[in-house]
Design a protein around this motif. Sequence first.
Motif, PDB file in Angstrom:
ATOM      1  N   SER A  53      33.148  21.015   2.030  1.00 43.31           N
ATOM      2  CA  SER A  53      33.650  19.672   1.778  1.00 43.31           C
ATOM      3  C   SER A  53      32.559  18.639   2.079  1.00 43.31           C
ATOM      4  CB  SER A  53      34.891  19.400   2.632  1.00 43.31           C
ATOM      5  OG  SER A  53      34.558  19.465   4.008  1.00 43.31           O
ATOM      6  N   ARG A  54      32.820  17.410   1.714  1.00 41.96           N
ATOM      7  CA  ARG A  54      31.858  16.338   1.941  1.00 41.96           C
ATOM      8  C   ARG A  54      31.992  15.787   3.358  1.00 41.96           C
ATOM      9  NH1 ARG A  54      33.678  15.094  -3.569  1.00 41.96           N
ATOM     10  NH2 ARG A  54      35.320  13.784  -2.664  1.00 41.96           N
TER      11      ARG A  54
ATOM     12  N   SER B 213      27.599  25.140   4.969  1.00 37.14           N
ATOM     13  CA  SER B 213      26.798  25.168   3.745  1.00 37.14           C
ATOM     14  C   SER B 213      27.153  26.423   2.963  1.00 37.14           C
ATOM     15  CB  SER B 213      25.292  25.146   4.064  1.00 37.14           C
ATOM     16  OG  SER B 213      24.902  26.350   4.703  1.00 37.14           O
TER      17      SER B 213
ATOM     18  N   GLY C  34      32.744  18.558   5.793  1.00 32.63           N
ATOM     19  CA  GLY C  34      31.396  19.092   5.750  1.00 32.63           C
ATOM     20  C   GLY C  34      31.035  19.987   6.910  1.00 32.63           C
TER      21      GLY C  34
ATOM     22  N   ARG D 237      36.041  22.521  -0.189  1.00 29.15           N
ATOM     23  CA  ARG D 237      36.575  21.789  -1.336  1.00 29.15           C
ATOM     24  C   ARG D 237      36.475  22.678  -2.572  1.00 29.15           C
ATOM     25  NH1 ARG D 237      37.817  16.732  -3.050  1.00 29.15           N
ATOM     26  NH2 ARG D 237      37.560  15.845  -0.963  1.00 29.15           N
TER      27      ARG D 237
ATOM     28  N   GLU E 118      32.224  12.849   4.345  1.00 31.25           N
ATOM     29  CA  GLU E 118      33.181  11.743   4.414  1.00 31.25           C
ATOM     30  C   GLU E 118      34.624  12.174   4.232  1.00 31.25           C
ATOM     31  OE1 GLU E 118      31.350  11.699   0.205  1.00 31.25           O
ATOM     32  OE2 GLU E 118      30.728  12.102   2.269  1.00 31.25           O
ATOM     33  N   ASP E 119      34.867  13.472   3.962  1.00 33.83           N
ATOM     34  CA  ASP E 119      36.242  13.952   3.836  1.00 33.83           C
ATOM     35  C   ASP E 119      36.962  13.891   5.178  1.00 33.83           C
ATOM     36  OD1 ASP E 119      36.344  14.500   1.104  1.00 33.83           O
ATOM     37  OD2 ASP E 119      35.445  16.479   1.358  1.00 33.83           O
TER      38      ASP E 119
END
Length: 210
Positions: free
Chosen positions: A52-53, A197, A74, A92, A55-56
Amino acid sequence: MVHWETVSSLATGVGTLVLAAATFASVRSANRAARVAEESLLSGIRPLLVPSRPEDVTQQVSFADDHSVRVPGGAGTAEVTDEAIYLTLSIRNAGSGIAVLHGWRFDPTTALRWQERPSAESFHRLTRDLYIPAGDLGFWQGVLRHPTGDESDPLRDRIVARERIILDLLYSDYQGGQRIIGRFSLLPDGEGGWLASVARHWNVDRPDPR
């Protein structure tokens, strides 16, 4: 003299051969069209899991024994207790279809390198299926209830020493097809957390993309 019976037989044979060739071409074309249509349908329900990012949103993940953790975007978590080893990843679905997580495995190697696709039979089966909609946020969780043994010892040592943890996730589309193995990593972030990652994806039921 013209042997009309011979001519008739030859004409019939040529006609049959032409008809057979036309039928073969038609069937081959139909099969090709069917394969294209099938591939188009499958691509419309194909998942692809990635970290995921950052900012999630942070997700609350609970285990069956009431242990719970908060997983930032992330990132992931890796914890060792006297009872178990707990692992999570915030992920994600970047694909076009629902992803269903089926299993996981810890790879004891310390560096990402080329290797053959792991066997799908070597994965720990999840106690429940985890679903991640297309384009949406979700998580993976795994646990080893007995934190000692051939697999647990190197994993526990890696967590305590805060070294790279390599995890393989097995997932599929919502029909159980198009199975994929994704190789993820948890990396120490220097602040006590773990960054997520992904390094590689293998297709189980289809040719690999490389």
